[in-house]
Scaffold this active site. Sequence first.
Site, short mmCIF file in Angstrom:
data_model
loop_
_atom_site.label_atom_id
_atom_site.label_comp_id
_atom_site.label_asym_id
_atom_site.label_seq_id
_atom_site.Cartn_x
_atom_site.Cartn_y
_atom_site.Cartn_z
N GLU A 168 24.00 -41.14 -39.00
CA GLU A 168 24.61 -40.46 -40.14
C GLU A 168 25.21 -39.16 -39.63
OE1 GLU A 168 23.31 -38.48 -44.42
OE2 GLU A 168 22.15 -38.13 -42.61
N ASP A 191 19.04 -40.03 -39.15
CA ASP A 191 19.39 -39.10 -40.21
C ASP A 191 19.97 -37.81 -39.63
OD1 ASP A 191 19.12 -38.25 -43.12
OD2 ASP A 191 17.96 -36.69 -42.12
#
Length: 543
Positions: free
Chosen positions: A272, A203
């Site tokens: 990401e 993330d």
Amino acid sequence: MKAPNNGWWRSAVIYQIYPRSYQDSNGDGIGDLAGITRRLDHIARLGADAVWLSPIFTSPMKDFGYDVSDYNDIDPMFGTLADFRALVDRAHALGLKVIIDQVLSHSSDQHPWFKESRQSRDNPKADWYVWADAKDDGNPPNNWLSVFGGSSWQWDTRRRQYYLHNFLTSQPDLNFHNPAVQDALLASVQFWLDFGVDGYRLDAINFCFHDAELRSNPGAGMPDGSNPTVAASNPYAWQHHVYDRSRPDALGFLERLRALTDQYPDTMMVGEIGDESGMAMVAQYSSPSAEGAERLHMGYCFDLLADRHDAPYLHGVIAKFERVAAEAGGGWACWALSNHDCKRLATRWGGDHPDPALLRLAPALQLSLRGAVCLYQGEELGLPEADIAFEDLQDPYGITMWPEFKGRDGCRTPFPWDSAAPDLGFGAPASTTKPWLPVAESHRALAVDAQEADPGALLHHYRHLLQWRRTQPALVDGDLTLLPVDAQVLAFVRTHGDERLLCAFNLSTEPATLALPAGDQVDAQSTLSFDPYGVRFARLTRV
């Protein structure tokens, strides 16, 4: 020692699960691991290669798991380590890999590390987070802003200093300039690799490092709404974020991560990358260094999560990645059209009444690109964005930015399994507990059971596409060459050996034609015709 890797991830179809909303097994109104395990057959039958679970770690849930308070345990809301073991074992038995969502750039303010760090300026973890003195007038040290609104600096009365939080104030940023922080996080990564997971979705991986000099970001002026990473109504969009994220220091840490992951057979990492430069950073983060040190296996950005989806725009996104990947000497993309952070694809591309042909074009396009694919739960059903009343909102981002930006709850509502059930089959049998978010009545007719009974439903279209793609070497492992940009039709050729497969998509609401390159034909024709949102896959022959 580097373990063997069969490269399964290069063309993988990864199915993203938002655990809170997939299946509730114990009747508390929140999805859990046992519920996911029960529904893994749906994903295997779809034809996916892996599941990606949004965070399941111990957390106070201020940002629904993206604020971790214990990296090495399961939050009781979702179950236990034994429940996760059962999930991993069942997934592997079905031929599915398991990818977990690791949040490295920040932790919860309830993490023991931060609780210790904030006690004083000289304790053992004093510099595990990003602390800074106030300016002479008491203001924060620079102009950095939080993605969720306002300054990214929060005052702490104990230390009489500010701490950095790129997201919520309850999500303090870890100090990656401290080697001990990197070591501790790598140990948590190793914990789950030892447990048996097959990889990581990392993330906000480009947020790990900040500028050590704390220089202010330059202004960008009033946003025009073209930035897919942040809403134009958010002041975050008014800066060029050159000092608070996407720092070159991150590359060395990615190399350490890769070296650890490579000790485990057939594992992978997808990052990401939320940055205006999008595909350029995907290529940089997934390409080896000049010295040959490897980084992420692949990355994804927000370029295809924008509202815009016309043929010239998509042509530009693909062309940019192909160019920058070649310049970087590698790079690999994971293509996502939707996820838990953006408006659902059906509504984002199709509006209030999406054309069924457009919803069939989207996966055909996505599955024909060079790289891996990520499908968000519900895409296979064509779910529209749910309309959530303000009083039902759970997302702190949406609550802060209302009404211009309604947050992310509309794409996170409970998954519809049973069209006849009051809660669409989300809850445990006989449960009367209200789900954590309201079920969407607009999803009732699109529930799994209703589509299973209809051979022409979108769910069967997805299954057919995923199964067909496996039989096409050009789509699984071929090169990609874009045809010239066209106002209506996006077209490219996937090449594998002597096979040349044309992939063409009319992204417009009007009929279209496409002239093939000189010397190429399809069934003795050099010009192809398309219905609105028409799709053509065809073998090219030379004349």
